[in-house]
Design a protein around this motif. Structure first.
Motif, PDB file in Angstrom:
ATOM      1  N   ALA A 282       9.257  -9.592  57.903  1.00 43.06           N
ATOM      2  CA  ALA A 282      10.381  -9.713  58.835  1.00 43.06           C
ATOM      3  C   ALA A 282      11.324 -10.850  58.460  1.00 43.06           C
ATOM      4  O   ALA A 282      12.459 -10.906  58.941  1.00 43.06           O
ATOM      5  CB  ALA A 282       9.857  -9.925  60.252  1.00 43.06           C
TER       6      ALA A 282
ATOM      7  N   ASP B 136      13.069  -6.490  63.362  1.00 42.28           N
ATOM      8  CA  ASP B 136      11.753  -6.690  62.743  1.00 42.28           C
ATOM      9  C   ASP B 136      10.907  -7.703  63.512  1.00 42.28           C
ATOM     10  O   ASP B 136       9.696  -7.527  63.677  1.00 42.28           O
ATOM     11  CB  ASP B 136      11.929  -7.149  61.289  1.00 42.28           C
ATOM     12  CG  ASP B 136      12.507  -6.055  60.394  1.00 42.28           C
ATOM     13  OD1 ASP B 136      12.429  -4.880  60.786  1.00 42.28           O
ATOM     14  OD2 ASP B 136      13.024  -6.385  59.316  1.00 42.28           O
TER      15      ASP B 136
ATOM     16  N   ARG C  71       9.591  -6.185  66.719  1.00 37.13           N
ATOM     17  CA  ARG C  71       8.500  -5.239  66.439  1.00 37.13           C
ATOM     18  C   ARG C  71       7.183  -5.987  66.236  1.00 37.13           C
ATOM     19  O   ARG C  71       6.151  -5.611  66.809  1.00 37.13           O
ATOM     20  CB  ARG C  71       8.835  -4.404  65.204  1.00 37.13           C
ATOM     21  CG  ARG C  71       7.776  -3.338  64.896  1.00 37.13           C
ATOM     22  CD  ARG C  71       8.029  -2.661  63.551  1.00 37.13           C
ATOM     23  NE  ARG C  71       9.339  -2.065  63.506  1.00 37.13           N
ATOM     24  CZ  ARG C  71      10.353  -2.509  62.763  1.00 37.13           C
ATOM     25  NH1 ARG C  71      10.186  -3.600  61.998  1.00 37.13           N
ATOM     26  NH2 ARG C  71      11.519  -1.916  62.768  1.00 37.13           N
TER      27      ARG C  71
ATOM     28  N   THR D 156       7.834  -0.375  59.003  1.00 37.23           N
ATOM     29  CA  THR D 156       9.019  -0.750  59.778  1.00 37.23           C
ATOM     30  C   THR D 156       9.823   0.467  60.209  1.00 37.23           C
ATOM     31  O   THR D 156      10.576   0.402  61.184  1.00 37.23           O
ATOM     32  CB  THR D 156       9.931  -1.688  58.970  1.00 37.23           C
ATOM     33  OG1 THR D 156      10.402  -1.012  57.796  1.00 37.23           O
ATOM     34  CG2 THR D 156       9.200  -2.949  58.566  1.00 37.23           C
TER      35      THR D 156
END
Length: 638
Positions: A501, A538, A541, A461
Motif C-alpha cells: 500500500a 489501499d 483495504r 488489491t
C-alpha cells in the motif's frame, strides 16, 4: 493621491487570488487602503512562534515565506507560501499567539491587512468562511473542528436538484389498517384510495408491518394466500422507517441500499405517512430512478446504451451542482448495476437458446472501483464469474465451464458496446482464468494470502474489492467467510499488503509541488489515481481486512467504519474520507471534460484555489502512511 494609487495597486493584486475574488471592488479597496507594505530580507522573520498576534493577516506579494515549527531541537518546515498565499490565519481566527515561525526564504514583499477590517467579511461572505474552514491558507490545515464545518463545499439551497432539502411533510395523511383485517379488506381500501402500499398498525399505534402491490401479485394472485386470510399472513414485518425532516438524499440512499420503493415516515417512533420512489420522482425531474426503470425494461442493447449516455449527463450535472459524492456515487452504481443486470438477462436469453438454462448457480461480481461503488464515469471493465462446484466427470465440469465462459464473453462484448471498455489486463468474466467454480476461487484467495509475492498482492488489491451484481448471494458469502478465515490464520499477509500500500510515492515534493509525470504521453500531468487515490484505497483495504470487516468495500464507508473502531484516530479517518470524496469529484469532472478516465490532470489548467485544495487533501495520506509504517513494522519487510 499616492496613497490612493498604492491602495488601487494592492486591490488589483488581491482580486486575482482567493478568497479576495469573492469581494466587491469597494470592499477590496477599503481593505487595501489600510494595508501596510512590508519588506523582508532573506532570513528575516515576519513573526516568531509564541509571539502574540500582530492584528494583521499577511499576503505574499513577492518572494517566498517559510512557515516553520520549532519542535525541541528540530525546526520543521510546515508550509511554503509564495505569491498570493495568506498566512498568520490561526492567530487571526483564534486570537492566540502564533504557532509557527514565518521566515522570509528570499527577499520578499508582504502585505499586512488589518484583522479588524477583514474579520467581519468572514461573517458576511460564506465563500470566504468556506475558504478558511477548508484550511486553504498557509499552515492552516486542520485548524477548525471538522464536525462543525465542512471541508469542501456542498450544494447550496439554490441548486436545481437540491437533495439537501429536508422532507417537510408526507404526501397525504397516513392510511393504515390493523394486521388482523383480511387481505380482501385491505386490497379494497388500497384500490379505493389509489395507493400502492398499506401500513399495518396495532391499536396502540405501533407499527406491525407493511403490505404492497408486490405482495398481492406474488402471494395472492399466485394462490399462495387466500383473500379471506388475515393480511398479517402476507405482510412484511421488516419495515424500513425513517424520521421526518431528513434530507431527501437520505431517503433515496436508503431506498437504493435496501432495494425498496417505500419508506415509512415516523415522528417520535410512530408512523405518520409513507414516502415512495414516485414521490421523490415528483420532487425532482430527471430522477435517476426513471432511467433505472427504463433500463430494466429495455429490450435492446442500443436502447440500454442510449439510456446510459443520458445517465452520464445526469451524473455530470450532479457533480457540477455539488450534490454530495456519496449520493452521486450511489446513483451511478445503481444505474450501472441496472445496465449490467439487463445485459446479463439479454445475454442469458441468447445462451439459453443454444445451451439451455444455467447448469448450476452462479454469481457475477464487479471488481475494482465498480466493486467499491466508486465508478462515476465509465472506465474499463473488471468483472468475474463464480459458479457452484460440479459433482461429475471432467467432461461434465468442462461443459459447465464452457457455458459460463460463453455467457461471460457475450456480456463483456455487450458492455464494451455500451461504453465500458475491455480491461487491458483481461480481468474479465470471459477470460477462463476469472470464470471459475467456488472451490477454485477459494484456492486463488488462499494462494495469494499464503504466498504474498508481487503479483499475488496486485491481484489481491483487485479481487478483494468485489461486489455481487447478479446471481447467487450464497456463493459470495461462502467466499467471504473463506477469505476472513485465511487472513485470520495468515495474519502476516497484512504486513505484506501494507507494504504494498506504500508503493506509490508521496503526491508532493519536498517543496510541496505536485509530483507530475516526467516523461511519456502524460508528461507534466498529475496522475491523480496512482499518486493520491490508490494510496487511500489501499490503506483503507488493509485496515478493514485487519479488523475483519469484509462487508463494506467502499473506501469512504471503510474510513467511517474505522473511525468508529478507533475513536482516537477518528479525525484522521474522517479527513481521509473527505479527501477521497474530493478526489473522486475532481477526477470525474476532469474525465467528463476530456472524455477520458480523468486520471491525468493538467496542473496548468487548475486555478490556484483548486491546486491548494488538492494539496490539502494529501495531508491524511502522509499521516496514514506513517501510521502503517509503524503499525505493521514495515521497515522489516523488504
Amino acid at each position: 493621491m499616492a496613497a490612493n494609487i498604492i491602495a488601487t495597486r494592492i486591490a488589483d493584486f488581491l482580486k486575482k487570488y482567493p478568497p479576495f475574488t469573492s469581494l466587491s471592488k469597494e470592499e477590496l479597496y477599503h481593505i487595501s487602503s489600510e494595508a501596510v507594505v512590508c519588506h523582508f530580507e532573506s532570513g528575516d522573520y515576519v513573526f516568531r512562534q509564541g509571539e502574540a498576534g500582530s492584528g494583521n493577516l499577511f499576503v505574499v506579494k513577492e518572494g517566498v515565506i517559510h512557515l516553520e515549527r520549532q519542535e525541541e531541537d528540530a525546526l520543521v518546515l510546515v508550509d511554503i507560501c509564495d505569491e498570493g498565499d495568506l498566512f498568520g490565519v490561526r492567530a487571526m481566527l483564534s486570537g492566540k499567539p502564533y504557532v509557527f515561525h514565518a521566515r522570509s526564504a528570499e527577499e520578499s514583499l508582504v502585505y499586512a491587512l488589518p484583522v479588524a477590517l477583514f474579520k467581519p467579511l468572514i461573517e458576511s461572505h460564506s465563500q470566504i468562511a468556506m475558504f478558511f474552514a477548508a484550511g486553504l491558507a498557509g499552515g492552516q490545515a486542520g485548524l477548525l473542528d471538522t464536525h462543525t464545518t465542512k471541508r469542501f463545499p456542498y450544494q447550496d439551497s439554490g441548486s436545481l436538484l437540491n437533495w439537501n432539502r429536508p422532507l417537510e411533510k408526507t404526501h397525504g395523511e397516513l392510511v393504515w389498517m390493523a394486521p388482523d383485517k383480511t387481505i380482501k379488506e385491505v386490497a379494497t381500501v388500497m384500490t379505493d384510495k389509489k395507493i400502492g402500499s398499506m401500513v399495518l398498525c396495532y391499536a396502540n399505534g405501533e407499527l406491525a408491518g407493511i403490505v404492497t402491490d408486490t405482495d398481492f401479485r406474488e402471494k395472492v394472485s399466485t394462490g399462495k394466500a387466500s383473500i379471506d386470510a388475515p393480511v398479517s399472513d402476507i405482510m412484511s414485518t421488516d419495515v424500513v422507517t425513517m424520521p421526518l425532516g431528513q434530507p431527501l438524499s437520505n431517503y433515496l440512499l436508503k431506498m437504493l441500499r435496501h432495494k425498496i420503493r417505500h419508506i415509512c415516515i415516523t415522528t417520535d417512533g410512530k408512523p405518520i405517512g409513507m414516502l415512495s420512489e414516485r414521490d421523490l420522482m415528483a420532487a425532482h425531474q430527471n430522477h435517476p430512478v426513471t432511467l433505472v426503470y427504463a433500463m430494466e425494461e429495455a429490450s435492446t442493447l442500443k436502447k440500454l446504451t442510449d439510456l446510459r449516455n443520458q445517465a452520464d449527463d445526469l451524473i455530470r450535472f450532479y457533480l457540477e451542482q455539488q450534490v454530495s459524492i456519496s449520493l452521486t456515487a450511489s446513483l451511478a452504481t445503481h444505474i450501472n448495476d441496472a445496465l449490467i443486470r439487463r445485459v446479463i438477462d439479454i445475454a442469458l436469453q441468447e445462451v439459453q437458446k443454444k445451451s439451455g438454462a444455467p447448469p448450476v448457480e452462479f454469481t457475477w461480481i464487479s471488481l475494482g472501483s465498480e466493486g467499491r461503488s466508486e465508478q462515476l464515469i465509465r472506465t474499463d471493465q473488471d468483472n468475474a464469474i463464480i459458479y457452484d462446484d460440479v459433482n461429475g466427470s471432467t467432461e461434465d465440469k468442462e461443459k459447465v465451464k464452457q457455458y459460463f465462459l460463453q455467457l461471460g464473453g457475450k456480456v463483456n462484448d455487450m458492455l464494451a458496446e455500451a461504453g465500458f471498455e475491455y480491461c487491458p489486463a483481461d480481468m474479465m468474466a470471459g477470460n477462463p482464468q476469472w470464470c471459475q467454480p467456488l472451490s477454485e476461487w477459494k484456492q486463488y484467495f488462499s494462494g495469494w494470502i499464503r504466498q504474498p509475492q508481487e503479483k499475488a498482492l496486485m491481484l489481491s488489491t483487485i479481487f478483494f474489492d468485489y461486489r455481487r451484481v447478479y446471481g447467487s448471494e450464497s456463493l459470495l458469502v461462502q467466499l467471504k467467510d473463506h477469505l476472513k478465515k485465511e487472513i485470520r490464520d495468515e495474519s502476516i499477509f497484512l504486513n505484506f499488503l501494507a507494504k504494498n500500500a506504500l508503493k506509490n510515492p508521496p503526491p508532493l515534493s519536498f517543496f510541496k509541488n505536485l509530483v507530475v509525470e516526467r516523461s511519456g504521453e502524460h508528461r507534466h500531468e498529475f496522475d491523480i489515481k496512482a499518486r493520491a487515490m490508490m494510496p487511500l484505497v489501499d490503506i483503507a483495504r488493509v485496515l478493514s481486512l485487519d479488523i475483519g470487516q469484509l462487508d463494506e468495500m467502499n473506501t469512504v464507508a471503510r474510513y467511517h467504519l474505522l473511525a468508529r473502531e478507533e475513536p482516537k484516530r477518528k479525525e484522521l479517518y474522517h479527513a481521509a474520507a473527505d479527501s477521497y470524496e474530493y478526489l473522486m469529484r475532481i477526477r470525474a469532472l476532469n474525465g467528463f471534460t476530456h472524455h477520458d478516465s480523468g486520471r491525468f490532470i493538467s496542473i496548468e489548467n487548475l486555478g490556484k484555489l483548486d491546486r491548494q485544495i488538492l494539496r490539502n487533501t494529501f495531508e491524511p495520506i502522509y499521516q496514514l502512511q506513517q501510521m502503517l509504517e509503524l503499525r505493521y513494522q514495515l521497515s522489516y519487510f523488504n
